[in-house]
Design a protein around this motif. Structure first.
Motif, PDB file in Angstrom:
ATOM      1  N   LEU A  85       6.440  -3.288   2.224  1.00  0.00           N
ATOM      2  CA  LEU A  85       5.709  -4.519   1.908  1.00  0.00           C
ATOM      3  C   LEU A  85       4.981  -4.385   0.578  1.00  0.00           C
ATOM      4  CD1 LEU A  85       4.194  -5.473   5.396  1.00  0.00           C
ATOM      5  CD2 LEU A  85       6.160  -6.498   4.243  1.00  0.00           C
ATOM      6  N   GLY A  86       4.423  -3.193   0.324  1.00  0.00           N
ATOM      7  CA  GLY A  86       3.742  -2.976  -0.941  1.00  0.00           C
ATOM      8  C   GLY A  86       4.674  -3.125  -2.125  1.00  0.00           C
ATOM      9  N   ALA A  87       5.907  -2.596  -1.994  1.00  0.00           N
ATOM     10  CA  ALA A  87       6.875  -2.680  -3.089  1.00  0.00           C
ATOM     11  C   ALA A  87       7.309  -4.128  -3.325  1.00  0.00           C
ATOM     12  CB  ALA A  87       8.099  -1.820  -2.775  1.00  0.00           C
ATOM     13  N   ILE A  88       7.576  -4.843  -2.240  1.00  0.00           N
ATOM     14  CA  ILE A  88       8.062  -6.219  -2.378  1.00  0.00           C
ATOM     15  C   ILE A  88       6.982  -7.136  -2.942  1.00  0.00           C
ATOM     16  CG2 ILE A  88       8.870  -8.252  -1.123  1.00  0.00           C
ATOM     17  CD1 ILE A  88      10.279  -6.334   0.817  1.00  0.00           C
ATOM     18  N   PHE A  89       5.820  -7.145  -2.279  1.00  0.00           N
ATOM     19  CA  PHE A  89       4.785  -8.084  -2.702  1.00  0.00           C
ATOM     20  C   PHE A  89       4.080  -7.616  -3.978  1.00  0.00           C
ATOM     21  CE2 PHE A  89       5.402  -9.340   1.691  1.00  0.00           C
ATOM     22  CZ  PHE A  89       5.415 -10.722   1.579  1.00  0.00           C
ATOM     23  N   GLY A  90       3.998  -6.307  -4.170  1.00  0.00           N
ATOM     24  CA  GLY A  90       3.460  -5.808  -5.430  1.00  0.00           C
ATOM     25  C   GLY A  90       4.362  -6.170  -6.591  1.00  0.00           C
ATOM     26  N   GLY A  91       5.680  -5.992  -6.397  1.00  0.00           N
ATOM     27  CA  GLY A  91       6.632  -6.355  -7.436  1.00  0.00           C
ATOM     28  C   GLY A  91       6.599  -7.840  -7.734  1.00  0.00           C
ATOM     29  N   MET A  92       6.476  -8.655  -6.677  1.00  0.00           N
ATOM     30  CA  MET A  92       6.401 -10.102  -6.878  1.00  0.00           C
ATOM     31  C   MET A  92       5.112 -10.489  -7.608  1.00  0.00           C
ATOM     32  SD  MET A  92       7.837 -11.396  -3.166  1.00  0.00           S
ATOM     33  CE  MET A  92       7.375 -13.105  -3.464  1.00  0.00           C
ATOM     34  N   GLY A  93       4.004  -9.850  -7.243  1.00  0.00           N
ATOM     35  CA  GLY A  93       2.734 -10.153  -7.899  1.00  0.00           C
ATOM     36  C   GLY A  93       2.754  -9.784  -9.370  1.00  0.00           C
ATOM     37  N   VAL A  94       3.319  -8.617  -9.682  1.00  0.00           N
ATOM     38  CA  VAL A  94       3.431  -8.202 -11.081  1.00  0.00           C
ATOM     39  C   VAL A  94       4.360  -9.161 -11.840  1.00  0.00           C
ATOM     40  CG1 VAL A  94       4.310  -6.405 -12.627  1.00  0.00           C
ATOM     41  CG2 VAL A  94       2.898  -5.787 -10.656  1.00  0.00           C
TER      42      VAL A  94
ATOM     43  N   SER B   2       8.001  11.256  -3.198  1.00  0.00           N
ATOM     44  CA  SER B   2       9.156  11.536  -2.339  1.00  0.00           C
ATOM     45  C   SER B   2      10.306  10.661  -2.788  1.00  0.00           C
ATOM     46  CB  SER B   2       8.830  11.260  -0.864  1.00  0.00           C
ATOM     47  OG  SER B   2       8.659   9.867  -0.640  1.00  0.00           O
ATOM     48  N   LEU B   3      11.510  11.012  -2.343  1.00  0.00           N
ATOM     49  CA  LEU B   3      12.673  10.195  -2.671  1.00  0.00           C
ATOM     50  C   LEU B   3      12.500   8.782  -2.133  1.00  0.00           C
ATOM     51  CD1 LEU B   3      15.528   9.811  -3.754  1.00  0.00           C
ATOM     52  CD2 LEU B   3      16.402  10.720  -1.584  1.00  0.00           C
ATOM     53  N   GLU B   4      11.914   8.690  -0.946  1.00  0.00           N
ATOM     54  CA  GLU B   4      11.698   7.371  -0.333  1.00  0.00           C
ATOM     55  C   GLU B   4      10.787   6.503  -1.191  1.00  0.00           C
ATOM     56  OE1 GLU B   4       9.352   6.751   3.446  1.00  0.00           O
ATOM     57  OE2 GLU B   4      11.384   6.417   4.209  1.00  0.00           O
ATOM     58  N   GLU B   5       9.707   7.093  -1.710  1.00  0.00           N
ATOM     59  CA  GLU B   5       8.797   6.336  -2.572  1.00  0.00           C
ATOM     60  C   GLU B   5       9.490   5.919  -3.863  1.00  0.00           C
ATOM     61  OE1 GLU B   5       6.119   5.305  -1.486  1.00  0.00           O
ATOM     62  OE2 GLU B   5       5.706   6.592   0.221  1.00  0.00           O
ATOM     63  N   GLY B   6      10.384   6.789  -4.360  1.00  0.00           N
ATOM     64  CA  GLY B   6      11.148   6.419  -5.546  1.00  0.00           C
ATOM     65  C   GLY B   6      12.052   5.223  -5.291  1.00  0.00           C
ATOM     66  N   LEU B   7      12.648   5.177  -4.101  1.00  0.00           N
ATOM     67  CA  LEU B   7      13.495   4.042  -3.746  1.00  0.00           C
ATOM     68  C   LEU B   7      12.663   2.767  -3.602  1.00  0.00           C
ATOM     69  CD1 LEU B   7      15.883   5.761  -1.168  1.00  0.00           C
ATOM     70  CD2 LEU B   7      16.367   5.155  -3.549  1.00  0.00           C
ATOM     71  N   TYR B   8      11.464   2.897  -3.045  1.00  0.00           N
ATOM     72  CA  TYR B   8      10.569   1.744  -2.951  1.00  0.00           C
ATOM     73  C   TYR B   8      10.196   1.246  -4.352  1.00  0.00           C
ATOM     74  CZ  TYR B   8       9.853   2.437   2.072  1.00  0.00           C
ATOM     75  OH  TYR B   8      10.028   2.552   3.431  1.00  0.00           O
ATOM     76  N   ALA B   9      10.052   2.179  -5.291  1.00  0.00           N
ATOM     77  CA  ALA B   9       9.738   1.789  -6.668  1.00  0.00           C
ATOM     78  C   ALA B   9      10.868   0.947  -7.256  1.00  0.00           C
ATOM     79  CB  ALA B   9       9.491   3.022  -7.531  1.00  0.00           C
TER      80      ALA B   9
ATOM     81  N   VAL C 213      -3.845  -3.777  -5.135  1.00  0.00           N
ATOM     82  CA  VAL C 213      -3.826  -4.042  -3.693  1.00  0.00           C
ATOM     83  C   VAL C 213      -2.477  -3.739  -3.050  1.00  0.00           C
ATOM     84  CG1 VAL C 213      -5.613  -5.810  -3.936  1.00  0.00           C
ATOM     85  CG2 VAL C 213      -3.222  -6.493  -3.870  1.00  0.00           C
ATOM     86  N   PHE C 214      -1.416  -3.611  -3.836  1.00  0.00           N
ATOM     87  CA  PHE C 214      -0.103  -3.344  -3.259  1.00  0.00           C
ATOM     88  C   PHE C 214       0.547  -2.049  -3.761  1.00  0.00           C
ATOM     89  CE2 PHE C 214      -0.190  -8.058  -2.725  1.00  0.00           C
ATOM     90  CZ  PHE C 214      -0.014  -8.096  -1.344  1.00  0.00           C
ATOM     91  N   LEU C 215       0.598  -1.863  -5.078  1.00  0.00           N
ATOM     92  CA  LEU C 215       1.384  -0.762  -5.637  1.00  0.00           C
ATOM     93  C   LEU C 215       0.649   0.570  -5.590  1.00  0.00           C
ATOM     94  CD1 LEU C 215       2.992  -2.582  -8.717  1.00  0.00           C
ATOM     95  CD2 LEU C 215       3.980  -2.195  -6.458  1.00  0.00           C
ATOM     96  N   LEU C 216      -0.536   0.625  -6.179  1.00  0.00           N
ATOM     97  CA  LEU C 216      -1.260   1.896  -6.268  1.00  0.00           C
ATOM     98  C   LEU C 216      -1.567   2.516  -4.905  1.00  0.00           C
ATOM     99  CD1 LEU C 216      -2.598   3.973  -8.145  1.00  0.00           C
ATOM    100  CD2 LEU C 216      -4.701   2.615  -8.005  1.00  0.00           C
ATOM    101  N   PRO C 217      -2.051   1.760  -3.923  1.00  0.00           N
ATOM    102  CA  PRO C 217      -2.376   2.384  -2.628  1.00  0.00           C
ATOM    103  C   PRO C 217      -1.160   2.966  -1.912  1.00  0.00           C
ATOM    104  CG  PRO C 217      -3.369   0.204  -2.814  1.00  0.00           C
ATOM    105  CD  PRO C 217      -2.396   0.327  -3.934  1.00  0.00           C
ATOM    106  N   ASN C 218       0.027   2.459  -2.236  1.00  0.00           N
ATOM    107  CA  ASN C 218       1.243   2.927  -1.570  1.00  0.00           C
ATOM    108  C   ASN C 218       2.102   3.837  -2.449  1.00  0.00           C
ATOM    109  OD1 ASN C 218       1.263   1.371   1.103  1.00  0.00           O
ATOM    110  ND2 ASN C 218       0.876  -0.262  -0.376  1.00  0.00           N
TER     111      ASN C 218
ATOM    112  N   ASN D 222       1.948  -0.404   4.335  1.00  0.00           N
ATOM    113  CA  ASN D 222       3.393  -0.330   4.496  1.00  0.00           C
ATOM    114  C   ASN D 222       4.037  -0.306   3.110  1.00  0.00           C
ATOM    115  OD1 ASN D 222       6.189  -1.539   4.660  1.00  0.00           O
ATOM    116  ND2 ASN D 222       5.740  -1.400   6.853  1.00  0.00           N
ATOM    117  N   SER D 223       4.743   0.776   2.809  1.00  0.00           N
ATOM    118  CA  SER D 223       5.288   0.948   1.467  1.00  0.00           C
ATOM    119  C   SER D 223       6.304  -0.127   1.102  1.00  0.00           C
ATOM    120  CB  SER D 223       5.931   2.335   1.328  1.00  0.00           C
ATOM    121  OG  SER D 223       4.961   3.347   1.430  1.00  0.00           O
TER     122      SER D 223
END
Length: 288
Positions: free
Chosen positions: A116-125, A177-184, A36-41, A113-114
């Motif tokens: 939010l996806g990174a933050i809440f996905g990371g917290m969920g994991v 993209s570089l931006e997605e890498g930073l979100y990771a 619900v957070f990481l894969l879609p973003n 929103n990437s």
């Protein structure tokens, strides 16, 4: 003084039931956060889950299947090469996590929103992995690969994990993209901090070492003013080699200032060293 009774350990069957339940529950939270957070973003924040995010984008391979294909051989390699008994609970985590990824794959994304996806996905994991670790197990994956790298290269285990996760993050930056890498990277940070929270909680105590000529007075003042126990350790000056006694006391964060003020009132020349103590078990603190 009230008589203290030794707490009886849980029966093995009940303990195993609780631990297996934690492994299954934690795996479910990891899978849900992933879908619900990481894969879609397109947040490939390390680990086998990160690899499956990349292969989903490039080859349209089902992430749950990719995780099975990678996790099971890694578990076998870990057992064969490292010669460790990783335990049935870890094998259950290795199998159940991809299953939950498949079962929750049709749930709609919680946000597009990437950040939010990174933050809440990371917290969920992190929440899920922390629960799995509480069950004294793991979900396999990159951690096992890192231990193999550590065995053959003698790199510190933490560096091995960081290198493998870093390679996945760099690959995600090239694929997306570089931006997605930073979100990771943000997702990885959120995961690690949340695991720490699940393991030790919000409260961080202070382990305070006090070197003073007035050991008895300092000890009695701590008893009276802070109502904390102390331990008196034997030491020696590194230069003078003269024997010294050291007062050790563990206090909550909100008691630390009062402790230092109490010590300074007794001995303004006392040498005080404070260290964070993230896991304190015993009377006056956590009991389990």
């Amino acid at each position: 003084m009230a008589k203290k009774y030794r707490r009886e350990p849980l029966p093995p069957l009940l303990r195993n039931l609780i631990e297996y339940s934690l492994v299954i529950l934690g795996s479910f939270f990891v899978a849900l956060a992933f879908n619900v957070f990481l894969l879609p973003n397109n947040i490939a924040s390390g680990g086998v889950a990160g690899i499956s995010t990349i292969t989903k984008a490039v080859f349209d391979w089902e992430p749950g299947v990719v995780q099975w294909v990678l996790n099971i051989p890694l578990f076998i390699i870990g057992v064969v090469i490292l010669g460790k008994n990783f335990g049935l609970k870890s094998f259950v985590g290795t199998i159940v996590l991809p299953l939950f990824v498949l079962l929750t794959s049709d749930i709609d994304a919680a946000t597009d929103n990437s950040l939010l996806g990174a933050i809440f996905g990371g917290m969920g994991v992190g929440l899920g992995l922390g629960i799995v670790f509480r069950g004294r197990a793991s979900t396999g994956g990159i951690d096992l690969a890192a231990q193999v790298v550590h065995k053959f290269t003698h790199l510190p285990l933490g560096i091995s994990v960081a290198l493998l996760d870093g390679m996945i993050v760099v690959t995600s930056a090239l694929v997306f993209s570089l931006e997605e890498g930073l979100y990771a990277l943000i997702g990885l940070f959120a995961t690690s901090r949340t695991i720490d929270f699940v393991q030790v909680g919000f409260n961080t105590s202070k382990n305070v070492m006090i070197i003073t000529e007035y050991v008895e007075d300092v000890r009695d003042s701590i008893f009276e003013e802070i109502d904390r126990g102390v331990t008196v350790l034997s030491g020696a000056g590194g230069y003078t080699e003269r024997e010294r006694r050291v007062v050790m006391c563990v206090v909550q964060q909100n008691e630390f200032i009062k402790l230092t003020q109490t010590v300074k009132m007794v001995d303004p020349g006392a040498f005080v060293v404070a260290m964070n103590a993230t896991e304190v078990l015993g009377e006056g603190f956590k009991t389990t």
